[in-house]
Scaffold this motif. Sequence first.
Motif, PDB file in Angstrom:
ATOM      1  N   TRP A 194      34.965  79.385  38.345  1.00 10.64           N
ATOM      2  CA  TRP A 194      35.600  80.700  38.530  1.00 10.64           C
ATOM      3  C   TRP A 194      36.606  80.725  39.669  1.00 10.64           C
ATOM      4  N   HIS A 195      37.067  79.543  40.102  1.00 11.45           N
ATOM      5  CA  HIS A 195      38.162  79.454  41.096  1.00 11.45           C
ATOM      6  C   HIS A 195      38.617  78.003  41.137  1.00 11.45           C
ATOM      7  N   LEU A 196      39.781  77.753  40.545  1.00 13.75           N
ATOM      8  CA  LEU A 196      40.233  76.363  40.422  1.00 13.75           C
ATOM      9  C   LEU A 196      41.737  76.269  40.646  1.00 13.75           C
ATOM     10  N   HIS A 197      42.148  75.236  41.378  1.00 18.29           N
ATOM     11  CA  HIS A 197      43.575  74.918  41.548  1.00 18.29           C
ATOM     12  C   HIS A 197      43.903  73.724  40.675  1.00 18.29           C
ATOM     13  N   LEU A 198      44.709  73.951  39.643  1.00 18.02           N
ATOM     14  CA  LEU A 198      45.097  72.836  38.761  1.00 18.02           C
ATOM     15  C   LEU A 198      46.468  72.279  39.109  1.00 18.02           C
ATOM     16  N   ARG A 199      47.223  73.014  39.945  1.00 14.87           N
ATOM     17  CA  ARG A 199      48.590  72.596  40.295  1.00 14.87           C
ATOM     18  C   ARG A 199      49.478  72.509  39.049  1.00 14.87           C
ATOM     19  N   ASP A 200      50.484  71.626  39.113  1.00 17.49           N
ATOM     20  CA  ASP A 200      51.490  71.584  38.047  1.00 17.49           C
ATOM     21  C   ASP A 200      51.987  70.135  37.918  1.00 17.49           C
ATOM     22  N   PRO A 219      46.918  81.022  41.065  1.00 17.83           N
ATOM     23  CA  PRO A 219      48.352  81.151  40.789  1.00 17.83           C
ATOM     24  C   PRO A 219      49.249  80.717  41.948  1.00 17.83           C
ATOM     25  N   ASN A 220      48.693  79.999  42.948  1.00 18.96           N
ATOM     26  CA  ASN A 220      49.509  79.691  44.138  1.00 18.96           C
ATOM     27  C   ASN A 220      50.348  78.431  43.951  1.00 18.96           C
ATOM     28  N   LEU A 221      51.145  78.439  42.885  1.00 18.34           N
ATOM     29  CA  LEU A 221      52.120  77.356  42.697  1.00 18.34           C
ATOM     30  C   LEU A 221      53.336  77.648  43.565  1.00 18.34           C
ATOM     31  N   ALA A 224      47.720  83.229  54.693  1.00 15.14           N
ATOM     32  CA  ALA A 224      46.311  82.867  54.878  1.00 15.14           C
ATOM     33  C   ALA A 224      46.013  81.415  54.514  1.00 15.14           C
ATOM     34  N   THR A 225      46.757  80.868  53.545  1.00 15.67           N
ATOM     35  CA  THR A 225      46.391  79.526  53.083  1.00 15.67           C
ATOM     36  C   THR A 225      47.580  78.872  52.393  1.00 15.67           C
ATOM     37  N   THR A 226      47.335  77.750  51.708  1.00 17.42           N
ATOM     38  CA  THR A 226      48.383  77.004  51.028  1.00 17.42           C
ATOM     39  C   THR A 226      49.230  77.915  50.121  1.00 17.42           C
ATOM     40  N   VAL A 256      39.949  88.064  45.877  1.00 19.07           N
ATOM     41  CA  VAL A 256      40.545  88.087  47.215  1.00 19.07           C
ATOM     42  C   VAL A 256      40.257  86.815  47.993  1.00 19.07           C
ATOM     43  N   HIS A 257      41.313  86.339  48.651  1.00 19.60           N
ATOM     44  CA  HIS A 257      41.139  85.325  49.685  1.00 19.60           C
ATOM     45  C   HIS A 257      40.830  86.126  50.946  1.00 19.60           C
ATOM     46  N   GLY A 258      39.566  86.151  51.333  1.00 19.36           N
ATOM     47  CA  GLY A 258      39.115  87.099  52.350  1.00 19.36           C
ATOM     48  C   GLY A 258      39.221  86.599  53.771  1.00 19.36           C
ATOM     49  N   TYR A 314      38.594  69.335  55.421  1.00 13.07           N
ATOM     50  CA  TYR A 314      39.302  70.546  55.859  1.00 13.07           C
ATOM     51  C   TYR A 314      39.758  71.346  54.647  1.00 13.07           C
ATOM     52  N   CYS A 315      39.345  72.594  54.623  1.00 17.02           N
ATOM     53  CA  CYS A 315      39.768  73.498  53.554  1.00 17.02           C
ATOM     54  C   CYS A 315      39.825  74.901  54.148  1.00 17.02           C
ATOM     55  N   LEU A 316      40.326  75.829  53.366  1.00 17.06           N
ATOM     56  CA  LEU A 316      40.324  77.228  53.793  1.00 17.06           C
ATOM     57  C   LEU A 316      39.603  78.071  52.748  1.00 17.06           C
ATOM     58  N   THR A 374      34.670  76.452  42.288  1.00 19.72           N
ATOM     59  CA  THR A 374      34.704  75.210  43.093  1.00 19.72           C
ATOM     60  C   THR A 374      35.775  75.252  44.171  1.00 19.72           C
ATOM     61  N   ASP A 375      36.872  75.987  43.913  1.00 20.74           N
ATOM     62  CA  ASP A 375      38.043  75.921  44.788  1.00 20.74           C
ATOM     63  C   ASP A 375      38.503  74.477  44.937  1.00 20.74           C
ATOM     64  N   SER A 376      38.273  73.678  43.902  1.00 24.10           N
ATOM     65  CA  SER A 376      38.767  72.305  43.932  1.00 24.10           C
ATOM     66  C   SER A 376      40.290  72.386  44.086  1.00 24.10           C
ATOM     67  N   ALA A 377      40.790  71.782  45.164  1.00 21.88           N
ATOM     68  CA  ALA A 377      42.195  72.003  45.550  1.00 21.88           C
ATOM     69  C   ALA A 377      42.829  70.679  45.945  1.00 21.88           C
ATOM     70  N   PRO A 378      43.340  69.937  44.941  1.00 20.17           N
ATOM     71  CA  PRO A 378      43.865  68.604  45.231  1.00 20.17           C
ATOM     72  C   PRO A 378      45.173  68.626  46.013  1.00 20.17           C
ATOM     73  N   HIS A 379      45.248  67.758  46.991  1.00 18.16           N
ATOM     74  CA  HIS A 379      46.502  67.442  47.687  1.00 18.16           C
ATOM     75  C   HIS A 379      46.564  65.924  47.755  1.00 18.16           C
ATOM     76  N   VAL A 380      47.757  65.352  47.653  1.00 23.30           N
ATOM     77  CA  VAL A 380      47.834  63.884  47.771  1.00 23.30           C
ATOM     78  C   VAL A 380      47.494  63.488  49.210  1.00 23.30           C
ATOM     79  N   CYS A 437      47.192  69.402  54.974  1.00 24.49           N
ATOM     80  CA  CYS A 437      46.942  70.558  54.090  1.00 24.49           C
ATOM     81  C   CYS A 437      45.452  70.845  53.965  1.00 24.49           C
ATOM     82  N   ALA A 438      45.156  72.102  53.665  1.00 23.05           N
ATOM     83  CA  ALA A 438      43.780  72.538  53.412  1.00 23.05           C
ATOM     84  C   ALA A 438      43.456  72.364  51.939  1.00 23.05           C
ATOM     85  N   GLY A 439      42.283  71.826  51.645  1.00 26.25           N
ATOM     86  CA  GLY A 439      41.861  71.729  50.250  1.00 26.25           C
ATOM     87  C   GLY A 439      40.967  70.523  50.055  1.00 26.25           C
ATOM     88  N   ILE A 440      39.916  70.689  49.273  1.00 26.24           N
ATOM     89  CA  ILE A 440      38.950  69.617  49.001  1.00 26.24           C
ATOM     90  C   ILE A 440      38.856  69.452  47.491  1.00 26.24           C
TER      91      ILE A 440
HETATM   92  C1  NCD Z   1      43.795  75.999  48.515  1.00 27.04           C
HETATM   93  C2  NCD Z   1      45.026  75.225  48.040  1.00 27.04           C
HETATM   94  O1  NCD Z   1      45.234  74.105  48.506  1.00 27.04           O
HETATM   95  O2  NCD Z   1      45.758  75.738  47.198  1.00 27.04           O
HETATM   96  N1  NCD Z   1      43.265  75.350  49.673  1.00 27.04           N
HETATM   97  C3  NCD Z   1      42.003  75.442  50.141  1.00 27.04           C
HETATM   98  O3  NCD Z   1      41.713  74.901  51.204  1.00 27.04           O
HETATM   99  N2  NCD Z   1      41.064  76.066  49.474  1.00 27.04           N
HETATM  100  C4  NCD Z   1      44.157  77.417  48.744  1.00 27.04           C
HETATM  101  C5  NCD Z   1      42.958  78.321  48.921  1.00 27.04           C
HETATM  102  O4  NCD Z   1      42.223  78.591  47.982  1.00 27.04           O
HETATM  103  O5  NCD Z   1      42.768  78.807  50.048  1.00 27.04           O
END
Ligand code: NCD
Length: 345
Positions: free
Chosen positions: A12-18, A40-42, A105-107, A135-137, A217-219, A246-252, A262-265
């Motif tokens: 119920w919370h996923l970053h798939l990127r593009d 939607p934070n592309l 607040a975040t990425t 909400v990102h609280g 490190y994540c937010l 999960t807020d799975s949030a890939p960054h290279v 960057c923040a994200g796990i």
């Molecule tokens: C997310 C991201 O990288 O898009 N990063 C994170 O640490 N969770 C943004 C977010 O959900 O705060």
Amino acid sequence: MTRISIRRPDDWHLHLRDGDMLKGVIGDSSRHFARAIIMPNLVPPVVTTQDAQAYRQRIMAALPAGDRFEPLMTLYLTEHTDADDVEAGKASGLIHAVKLYPAGATTNSHGGVRDMDKAMPVLERMAKIGLPLCVHGEVTTPEVDIFDREAVFIETVLDPLRKRLPELKITMEHVTTSNGIDYIKSAENNLAGTITTHHLIINRNAILVGGIRPHYYCLPVAKRESHRLALRAAATSGDSRFFLGTDSAPHVDPLKECGCGCAGIYTSINTMSCLAHVFEEDGALDRLEAFSSLNGPAWYGLAPNEDRITLEKQAEPVSFPAKIETGAGPVTVFDPMFPVHWSVV
Ligand code: NCD
Ligand code: ZN
């Protein structure tokens, strides 16, 4: 118990990127999860129904052949979001939530909301049509300590918003504090919270003890141990107001392992194994299904998945790759720092 069968989970919370990153990560979600709320934070963000429609098509095109996966699209709330567009998006079945990122607040959140008053017309429409606000609280006020930002957000933004618009359904995303848990529990209705896999496992020591560890490190940033324990208790309680995001949030890796990382796990690949470990440790394997497969659909007004997955406890630890290779570059996989014996079979 060494084998459990649960309804197929959703995220119920996923970053798939593009682009290349999307192609590199989507299979790790579609392997186990049937659906996901897509953040939607592309760059640029997904702000209109038309943007969401196009993004959904890119996601479907990137899906590994034969996988079934339903991306539940969201819109990024700005001070200029058009309420009619939001309503049309919901009516067409495409849009399942609108996401509030306090600006900064975040990425990729610089286009987020600075003045809540400006968002009120859209929020009022959402309340009327029953569309949840995610909400990102966290407040972004520089004077507020980063470890206090969630608690201060609840007091100064979330609670006033809920009093002003009690009919609005709000999902408090990636809750990281006991304050958040207590606040959700105190609400009579229209409030639920997602909890990530990693916040059930790490506290802030993971980031800072023995050296600075960017892959933890994540937010919102992980908090002290007492907060982690409150999250564990809530997640494993079966309480229908808490479910997996999960807020799975890939960054290279180069963007995490640098002077300003960057923040994200990234947890899509091993979330279900890690969760089975956590729920077993807390004597709550029988409540894993509620957390990962039942409470979320109920909140979003959807039926739970019909098909099931089976998790099995292996004698030997299950190994996951330390990194996955994507067309965008390597992405480090979340290391829970304990051997995981559960696998999805
Ligand atoms: C997310 C991201 O990288 O898009 N990063 C994170 O640490 N969770 C943004 C977010 O959900 O705060
Ligand atoms: Zn996120």
